[in-house]
Design an enzyme around this catalytic site. Structure first.
Site, PDB file in Angstrom:
ATOM      1  N   CYS A  70      50.279  53.145  -0.575  1.00 15.31           N
ATOM      2  CA  CYS A  70      49.237  53.595  -1.491  1.00 15.31           C
ATOM      3  C   CYS A  70      47.925  52.998  -1.011  1.00 15.31           C
ATOM      4  O   CYS A  70      47.811  51.773  -0.901  1.00 15.31           O
ATOM      5  CB  CYS A  70      49.545  53.144  -2.916  1.00 15.31           C
ATOM      6  N   CYS A 177      44.594  59.306   1.307  1.00 19.97           N
ATOM      7  CA  CYS A 177      45.497  59.083   0.172  1.00 19.97           C
ATOM      8  C   CYS A 177      46.869  59.529   0.630  1.00 19.97           C
ATOM      9  O   CYS A 177      47.013  60.627   1.201  1.00 19.97           O
ATOM     10  CB  CYS A 177      45.052  59.866  -1.054  1.00 19.97           C
TER      11      CYS A 177
END
Length: 264
Positions: A70, A177
């Site tokens: 992440c 992302c």
């Protein structure tokens, strides 16, 4: 060998699939946080506490390495995670691939969440690693959530909005992302439809392959893609054993991993 991966949701799937391809014999533990997602809107302090809880739940199952799959958690929580787990467990963060994207020169776009776009962290990476390339930061509101819920119409709307902000003559795109790598083909199609004629094909730079390779290096293991596919899969949902969410199986990465067994 056991490799754990953590994220708020299914953004960890690309890195998990990359590890599986490199080491089909490795056990994988996916630790995510359905009770606390999404992490992006949280304060750095709150996000760090959520990330620590998810990481400590994974650590109870004694992996050799933990991939923080992440970008947002890597920005805010990586020092705390390393302080809590290393040296017993190697902690590998996820950094946007700005340096390799800029190495080819020309224009580069970084697609990222609104929280990351324009952040001091991302601006610092651009300053340190863009090597003079012309970089456009592209916020992608709603895209990670649409990917998380496997909502193709919402994905296409978010991708179209971000594509409209991306220069037509961009040479490389950094996916900042981890969720975005699950819909790379949709992003590519949207950008190619808007590109100026006569330009070479776009080059995409994700992070999954790099973090998978780094995890193996940190545990002293070599890639062995031809190893027997004996590696297991287990999932923790905010610390509780459970299955991958049904939406995950809309993506080839989850289907590659197979069905989860109870965490052990």
């Amino acid at each position: 060998m056991k490799i754990a991966l953590m994220d708020s949701g299914i953004g960890l799937l690309p890195a998990a699939a990359a590890v599986r391809r490199l080491r089909p014999d490795a056990d994988l533990l996916l630790s995510n946080d359905p009770d606390g997602m999404p992490w992006g809107p949280r304060t750095p302090e709150d996000l760090t506490q959520r990330a620590l809880a998810v990481a400590l739940a994974a650590a109870e199952h004694r992996p050799q390495a933990l991939i923080v799959a992440c970008n947002t958690a890597s920005v805010h929580a990586l020092p705390a995670l390393r302080a809590a787990l290393e040296p017993d467990i190697a902690v590998i963060g996820t950094v946007p691939a700005i340096k390799p994207a800029a190495a080819g020169g020309g224009k580069v776009a970084i697609w990222a969440t609104p929280a990351t776009t324009g952040s001091a962290y991302q601006r610092g990476l651009i300053r340190d690693f863009a090597d003079g390339a012309e970089v456009t930061e592209v916020p992608c509101p709603g895209l990670a959530d649409a990917v998380e819920h496997a909502d193709p119409e919402a994905v296409d709307r978010a991708v179209a909005a971000a594509a409209a902000l991306t220069p037509r003559d961009v040479r490389a795109v950094v996916l900042g992302c981890t969720h975005y790598e699950l819909v790379e083909a949709r992003i590519l199609a949207a950008l190619e439809a808007r590109r100026a004629p006569g330009l070479p094909p776009l080059v995409f730079h994700g992070s999954a392959d790099a973090v998978a390779a780094q995890a193996l290096r940190r545990v002293g293991a070599e890639p062995a893609p031809d190893a027997d596919p004996t590696g297991g899969l287990s999932v923790l949902l905010s610390g509780r054993p459970g299955p991958l969410p049904a939406a995950a199986f809309g993506y080839a990465e989850a289907r590659l991993l197979g069905t989860a067994a109870p965490a052990h």
